[in-house]
Design an enzyme around this catalytic site. Structure first.
Site, PDB file in Angstrom:
ATOM      1  N   TYR A  48       0.809  -1.875  -0.483  1.00 50.88           N
ATOM      2  CA  TYR A  48       0.128   0.363   0.145  1.00 50.88           C
ATOM      3  C   TYR A  48       0.415   1.440  -0.291  1.00 50.88           C
ATOM      4  CZ  TYR A  48      -4.905   2.107   0.192  1.00 50.88           C
ATOM      5  OH  TYR A  48      -5.220   2.923   0.637  1.00 50.88           O
ATOM      6  N   LYS A  62      -3.824   8.158   3.813  1.00 53.19           N
ATOM      7  CA  LYS A  62      -4.894   7.648   3.895  1.00 53.19           C
ATOM      8  C   LYS A  62      -4.513   8.600   5.931  1.00 53.19           C
ATOM      9  CE  LYS A  62      -7.835   5.827   1.611  1.00 53.19           C
ATOM     10  NZ  LYS A  62      -8.622   6.716   0.554  1.00 53.19           N
TER      11      LYS A  62
END
Ligand SMILES: NC(=O)c1ccc[n+]([C@@H]2O[C@H](COP(=O)([O-])OP(=O)(O)OC[C@H]3O[C@@H](n4cnc5c(N)ncnc54)[C@H](O)[C@@H]3O)[C@@H](O)[C@H]2O)c1
Length: 259
Positions: free
Chosen positions: A159, A166
Protein backbone atom coordinates in the site's frame (compact mmCIF):
# COMPACT_ATOMS: atom_id res chain seq x y z
CA UNK A 1 -40.02 6.49 6.31
CA UNK A 2 -36.37 6.54 5.22
CA UNK A 3 -33.38 7.40 7.41
CA UNK A 4 -32.38 10.10 4.90
CA UNK A 5 -35.78 11.51 3.94
CA UNK A 6 -35.35 15.10 2.77
CA UNK A 7 -31.54 14.88 2.73
CA UNK A 8 -29.64 16.31 -0.23
CA UNK A 9 -26.36 14.51 -0.72
CA UNK A 10 -23.41 14.98 -3.09
CA UNK A 11 -21.61 11.73 -3.91
CA UNK A 12 -18.16 11.80 -5.56
CA UNK A 13 -16.23 8.73 -6.74
CA UNK A 14 -18.86 6.75 -8.67
CA UNK A 15 -17.08 5.05 -11.58
CA UNK A 16 -18.42 1.50 -11.97
CA UNK A 17 -21.10 -0.61 -10.25
CA UNK A 18 -18.30 -1.90 -8.01
CA UNK A 19 -17.31 1.59 -6.78
CA UNK A 20 -17.86 2.00 -3.05
CA UNK A 21 -19.58 5.29 -3.91
CA UNK A 22 -22.07 3.50 -6.21
CA UNK A 23 -23.29 1.30 -3.36
CA UNK A 24 -23.47 4.31 -1.06
CA UNK A 25 -25.47 6.39 -3.58
CA UNK A 26 -27.86 3.47 -4.14
CA UNK A 27 -28.48 3.07 -0.38
CA UNK A 28 -28.89 6.84 0.12
CA UNK A 29 -31.57 6.90 -2.58
CA UNK A 30 -33.30 3.88 -1.01
CA UNK A 31 -33.40 5.78 2.32
CA UNK A 32 -35.19 8.73 0.71
CA UNK A 33 -32.29 11.07 -0.10
CA UNK A 34 -31.90 13.15 -3.22
CA UNK A 35 -28.46 12.53 -4.71
CA UNK A 36 -26.14 14.29 -7.14
CA UNK A 37 -23.25 12.27 -8.55
CA UNK A 38 -19.98 13.75 -9.79
CA UNK A 39 -17.39 12.31 -12.17
CA UNK A 40 -13.87 13.21 -13.22
CA UNK A 41 -11.69 13.45 -16.29
CA UNK A 42 -11.54 10.48 -18.62
CA UNK A 43 -13.83 8.54 -16.27
CA UNK A 44 -16.69 11.02 -16.67
CA UNK A 45 -18.37 9.08 -19.48
CA UNK A 46 -18.17 5.85 -17.51
CA UNK A 47 -19.63 7.61 -14.45
CA UNK A 48 -22.47 8.92 -16.63
CA UNK A 49 -23.21 5.41 -17.93
CA UNK A 50 -23.02 3.87 -14.44
CA UNK A 51 -25.20 6.51 -12.83
CA UNK A 52 -28.06 5.71 -15.26
CA UNK A 53 -28.55 2.65 -13.06
CA UNK A 54 -29.19 5.00 -10.13
CA UNK A 55 -32.70 6.35 -10.52
CA UNK A 56 -33.37 10.06 -10.14
CA UNK A 57 -29.77 11.30 -9.86
CA UNK A 58 -30.07 13.50 -12.94
CA UNK A 59 -27.11 14.71 -14.94
CA UNK A 60 -23.65 13.87 -13.62
CA UNK A 61 -21.63 16.96 -12.67
CA UNK A 62 -17.99 17.16 -13.79
CA UNK A 63 -15.69 17.56 -10.79
CA UNK A 64 -11.99 16.85 -11.17
CA UNK A 65 -10.33 17.91 -7.91
CA UNK A 66 -7.20 19.04 -9.77
CA UNK A 67 -9.22 21.56 -11.81
CA UNK A 68 -10.14 24.72 -9.81
CA UNK A 69 -12.48 25.99 -12.54
CA UNK A 70 -14.43 22.72 -12.50
CA UNK A 71 -14.80 22.96 -8.73
CA UNK A 72 -16.30 26.46 -9.04
CA UNK A 73 -18.65 25.24 -11.77
CA UNK A 74 -19.67 22.21 -9.71
CA UNK A 75 -20.47 24.40 -6.69
CA UNK A 76 -22.60 26.64 -8.94
CA UNK A 77 -24.42 23.62 -10.43
CA UNK A 78 -25.12 22.04 -7.01
CA UNK A 79 -26.30 25.42 -5.68
CA UNK A 80 -28.74 25.72 -8.56
CA UNK A 81 -30.09 22.15 -8.26
CA UNK A 82 -30.12 21.69 -4.48
CA UNK A 83 -29.69 25.13 -2.84
CA UNK A 84 -28.16 23.39 0.20
CA UNK A 85 -26.32 20.18 1.12
CA UNK A 86 -26.98 17.79 4.00
CA UNK A 87 -24.24 15.34 3.07
CA UNK A 88 -20.99 15.09 1.14
CA UNK A 89 -19.33 11.77 0.30
CA UNK A 90 -15.60 11.89 -0.54
CA UNK A 91 -14.69 8.64 -2.32
CA UNK A 92 -11.70 9.85 -4.29
CA UNK A 93 -8.33 8.18 -4.50
CA UNK A 94 -5.47 8.15 -6.97
CA UNK A 95 -1.71 7.61 -6.82
CA UNK A 96 0.79 7.32 -9.69
CA UNK A 97 2.11 3.79 -10.29
CA UNK A 98 5.45 4.42 -8.56
CA UNK A 99 3.60 5.08 -5.27
CA UNK A 100 2.14 1.58 -4.89
CA UNK A 101 3.81 -1.80 -4.59
CA UNK A 102 7.36 -0.56 -5.23
CA UNK A 103 8.44 0.35 -1.71
CA UNK A 104 9.00 3.85 -0.34
CA UNK A 105 11.99 4.89 -2.48
CA UNK A 106 10.63 4.59 -6.02
CA UNK A 107 8.31 7.59 -6.22
CA UNK A 108 9.53 11.12 -6.96
CA UNK A 109 8.27 14.06 -4.92
CA UNK A 110 6.08 15.12 -7.87
CA UNK A 111 4.42 11.69 -7.91
CA UNK A 112 3.84 11.78 -4.16
CA UNK A 113 2.50 15.33 -4.50
CA UNK A 114 -0.05 14.15 -7.10
CA UNK A 115 -1.24 11.39 -4.76
CA UNK A 116 -1.50 13.92 -1.93
CA UNK A 117 -3.42 16.43 -4.04
CA UNK A 118 -6.03 13.95 -5.28
CA UNK A 119 -6.35 11.54 -2.35
CA UNK A 120 -5.89 13.78 0.70
CA UNK A 121 -5.91 17.53 0.08
CA UNK A 122 -9.10 17.18 -2.02
CA UNK A 123 -11.07 16.52 1.18
CA UNK A 124 -10.14 19.98 2.47
CA UNK A 125 -10.73 21.52 -0.94
CA UNK A 126 -14.25 20.08 -1.31
CA UNK A 127 -15.20 20.69 2.33
CA UNK A 128 -14.22 24.36 1.93
CA UNK A 129 -15.85 24.80 -1.48
CA UNK A 130 -19.17 23.27 -0.38
CA UNK A 131 -19.11 24.72 3.15
CA UNK A 132 -21.65 27.49 2.38
CA UNK A 133 -24.10 24.85 1.09
CA UNK A 134 -23.42 22.51 4.03
CA UNK A 135 -24.00 25.42 6.46
CA UNK A 136 -27.53 25.67 5.04
CA UNK A 137 -28.36 22.04 5.91
CA UNK A 138 -31.82 21.51 7.35
CA UNK A 139 -31.01 17.99 8.62
CA UNK A 140 -31.41 17.24 12.33
CA UNK A 141 -27.91 17.72 13.81
CA UNK A 142 -26.63 19.46 10.68
CA UNK A 143 -24.63 18.26 7.69
CA UNK A 144 -22.32 15.27 7.46
CA UNK A 145 -19.11 14.79 5.47
CA UNK A 146 -17.70 11.28 5.14
CA UNK A 147 -14.44 10.19 3.51
CA UNK A 148 -13.58 6.66 2.40
CA UNK A 149 -10.49 5.58 4.28
CA UNK A 150 -8.21 2.54 4.63
CA UNK A 151 -6.60 2.03 8.06
CA UNK A 152 -3.77 4.58 8.13
CA UNK A 153 -2.40 3.50 11.51
CA UNK A 154 -0.38 0.55 10.19
CA UNK A 155 2.02 -0.24 7.34
CA UNK A 156 0.35 -2.78 5.04
CA UNK A 157 2.20 -4.68 2.29
CA UNK A 158 2.17 -2.95 -1.13
CA UNK A 159 0.00 0.00 0.00
CA UNK A 160 3.12 2.16 0.44
CA UNK A 161 2.54 5.89 -0.22
CA UNK A 162 -1.23 5.42 -0.37
CA UNK A 163 -1.02 4.39 3.30
CA UNK A 164 0.70 7.71 4.02
CA UNK A 165 -2.12 9.50 2.14
CA UNK A 166 -4.74 7.73 4.23
CA UNK A 167 -2.91 8.56 7.48
CA UNK A 168 -2.94 12.20 6.31
CA UNK A 169 -6.63 11.95 5.43
CA UNK A 170 -7.43 10.71 8.94
CA UNK A 171 -5.54 13.60 10.51
CA UNK A 172 -7.14 16.09 8.12
CA UNK A 173 -10.56 14.74 9.08
CA UNK A 174 -9.89 15.60 12.73
CA UNK A 175 -8.79 19.15 11.88
CA UNK A 176 -11.79 19.68 9.61
CA UNK A 177 -14.06 18.35 12.37
CA UNK A 178 -12.59 20.94 14.74
CA UNK A 179 -13.08 23.79 12.29
CA UNK A 180 -16.50 22.84 10.92
CA UNK A 181 -18.09 21.68 14.18
CA UNK A 182 -19.32 25.18 15.11
CA UNK A 183 -21.20 25.18 11.75
CA UNK A 184 -22.87 21.89 12.80
CA UNK A 185 -20.96 20.09 10.08
CA UNK A 186 -19.44 16.78 11.16
CA UNK A 187 -16.53 15.03 9.45
CA UNK A 188 -15.83 11.33 9.79
CA UNK A 189 -13.72 8.62 8.17
CA UNK A 190 -15.25 5.36 7.03
CA UNK A 191 -12.33 2.94 7.07
CA UNK A 192 -13.33 0.02 4.85
CA UNK A 193 -11.71 -3.38 4.49
CA UNK A 194 -10.50 -4.34 0.99
CA UNK A 195 -13.21 -4.43 -1.68
CA UNK A 196 -12.60 -5.44 -5.32
CA UNK A 197 -13.09 -2.13 -7.17
CA UNK A 198 -11.26 -0.64 -10.14
CA UNK A 199 -8.97 1.38 -7.82
CA UNK A 200 -8.27 -1.70 -5.68
CA UNK A 201 -7.39 -3.84 -8.68
CA UNK A 202 -4.72 -1.29 -9.64
CA UNK A 203 -2.89 -2.02 -6.37
CA UNK A 204 -0.19 -4.60 -7.18
CA UNK A 205 -0.65 -7.69 -5.01
CA UNK A 206 -4.20 -6.76 -3.95
CA UNK A 207 -4.90 -10.53 -3.84
CA UNK A 208 -2.67 -10.71 -0.74
CA UNK A 209 -5.21 -8.55 1.09
CA UNK A 210 -8.04 -10.71 -0.22
CA UNK A 211 -6.49 -13.88 1.19
CA UNK A 212 -5.37 -12.60 4.58
CA UNK A 213 -8.16 -10.17 5.49
CA UNK A 214 -10.92 -12.72 6.00
CA UNK A 215 -8.54 -14.86 8.10
CA UNK A 216 -7.68 -11.89 10.39
CA UNK A 217 -11.22 -10.53 10.67
CA UNK A 218 -13.12 -12.13 13.56
CA UNK A 219 -16.38 -11.42 11.72
CA UNK A 220 -14.95 -12.60 8.39
CA UNK A 221 -14.77 -10.45 5.26
CA UNK A 222 -15.92 -10.75 1.66
CA UNK A 223 -14.01 -8.58 -0.85
CA UNK A 224 -16.96 -8.75 -3.28
CA UNK A 225 -19.50 -7.33 -0.84
CA UNK A 226 -19.53 -3.62 0.01
CA UNK A 227 -23.08 -3.59 1.44
CA UNK A 228 -21.83 -3.08 5.03
CA UNK A 229 -19.82 -0.06 3.82
CA UNK A 230 -22.97 1.43 2.23
CA UNK A 231 -25.08 0.78 5.34
CA UNK A 232 -22.48 2.43 7.59
CA UNK A 233 -22.27 5.42 5.24
CA UNK A 234 -26.04 5.87 5.57
CA UNK A 235 -25.75 5.77 9.38
CA UNK A 236 -22.96 8.38 9.35
CA UNK A 237 -24.92 10.61 6.97
CA UNK A 238 -28.10 10.30 9.03
CA UNK A 239 -29.09 12.07 12.26
CA UNK A 240 -28.48 8.76 14.12
CA UNK A 241 -24.78 9.69 14.39
CA UNK A 242 -25.34 13.43 14.87
CA UNK A 243 -22.90 13.64 17.83
CA UNK A 244 -20.06 11.80 16.12
CA UNK A 245 -17.30 13.80 14.46
CA UNK A 246 -13.52 13.54 14.02
CA UNK A 247 -13.91 9.77 14.22
CA UNK A 248 -12.76 6.77 12.25
CA UNK A 249 -15.48 4.15 11.89
CA UNK A 250 -14.04 0.80 10.80
CA UNK A 251 -16.05 -1.47 8.53
CA UNK A 252 -13.56 -4.28 8.05
CA UNK A 253 -14.86 -7.30 9.92
CA UNK A 254 -12.70 -6.22 12.89
CA UNK A 255 -9.35 -7.00 11.23
CA UNK A 256 -7.68 -3.70 12.23
CA UNK A 257 -8.10 -4.49 15.94
CA UNK A 258 -6.50 -7.94 15.93
CA UNK A 259 -2.91 -8.71 16.98
N1 LIG B 1 -11.67 -0.67 -2.63
C1 LIG B 1 -11.07 -0.75 -1.47
O1 LIG B 1 -10.55 -1.81 -1.08
C2 LIG B 1 -11.05 0.44 -0.56
C3 LIG B 1 -10.90 0.26 0.83
C4 LIG B 1 -10.88 1.37 1.67
C5 LIG B 1 -10.99 2.65 1.12
N2 LIG B 1 -11.13 2.79 -0.25
C6 LIG B 1 -11.24 4.16 -0.78
O2 LIG B 1 -12.51 4.33 -1.37
C7 LIG B 1 -12.43 5.42 -2.28
C8 LIG B 1 -13.12 5.02 -3.57
O3 LIG B 1 -12.39 4.00 -4.23
P1 LIG B 1 -13.03 2.67 -4.83
O4 LIG B 1 -12.29 1.53 -4.23
O5 LIG B 1 -14.50 2.71 -4.77
O6 LIG B 1 -12.52 2.70 -6.35
P2 LIG B 1 -13.08 3.41 -7.68
O7 LIG B 1 -12.00 3.23 -8.70
O8 LIG B 1 -14.41 2.91 -8.03
O9 LIG B 1 -13.19 4.95 -7.25
C9 LIG B 1 -12.11 5.84 -7.23
C10 LIG B 1 -12.69 7.18 -7.65
O10 LIG B 1 -11.74 8.23 -7.55
C11 LIG B 1 -12.09 9.16 -8.54
N3 LIG B 1 -11.00 10.08 -8.87
C12 LIG B 1 -9.72 9.78 -9.23
N4 LIG B 1 -9.05 10.92 -9.53
C13 LIG B 1 -9.92 11.94 -9.36
C14 LIG B 1 -9.84 13.36 -9.52
N5 LIG B 1 -8.71 13.95 -9.93
N6 LIG B 1 -10.94 14.12 -9.20
C15 LIG B 1 -12.08 13.54 -8.79
N7 LIG B 1 -12.24 12.21 -8.64
C16 LIG B 1 -11.17 11.42 -8.93
C17 LIG B 1 -12.41 8.29 -9.75
O11 LIG B 1 -13.21 9.01 -10.70
C18 LIG B 1 -13.20 7.16 -9.10
O12 LIG B 1 -14.58 7.44 -9.14
C19 LIG B 1 -10.95 5.76 -2.43
O13 LIG B 1 -10.62 6.85 -1.59
C20 LIG B 1 -10.28 4.49 -1.90
O14 LIG B 1 -8.98 4.74 -1.41
C21 LIG B 1 -11.18 1.72 -1.08
Amino acid sequence: MGLLDGHRILVTGVLTDDSLAFGIAERCLAEGAEVIVTGAGRGLRLTTRTSRKLHHVGEVIALDVTNPLEIDMAVAAVTERFGRLDGLVHAIGFAPEACLGKGMFAASFEEVATALQVSTHSLALLSGAFRPLLQRSTAIGGASIIALDFDGSRAYPMYDWMGVMKAGLESLGRYLARELGPDHIRVNMLAAGPVRTLAAKSIPGFEQFEDTWSENAPLGWDVRDSSAVSDTAVALLSPLLRSTTGSIVFVDGGAHAMG
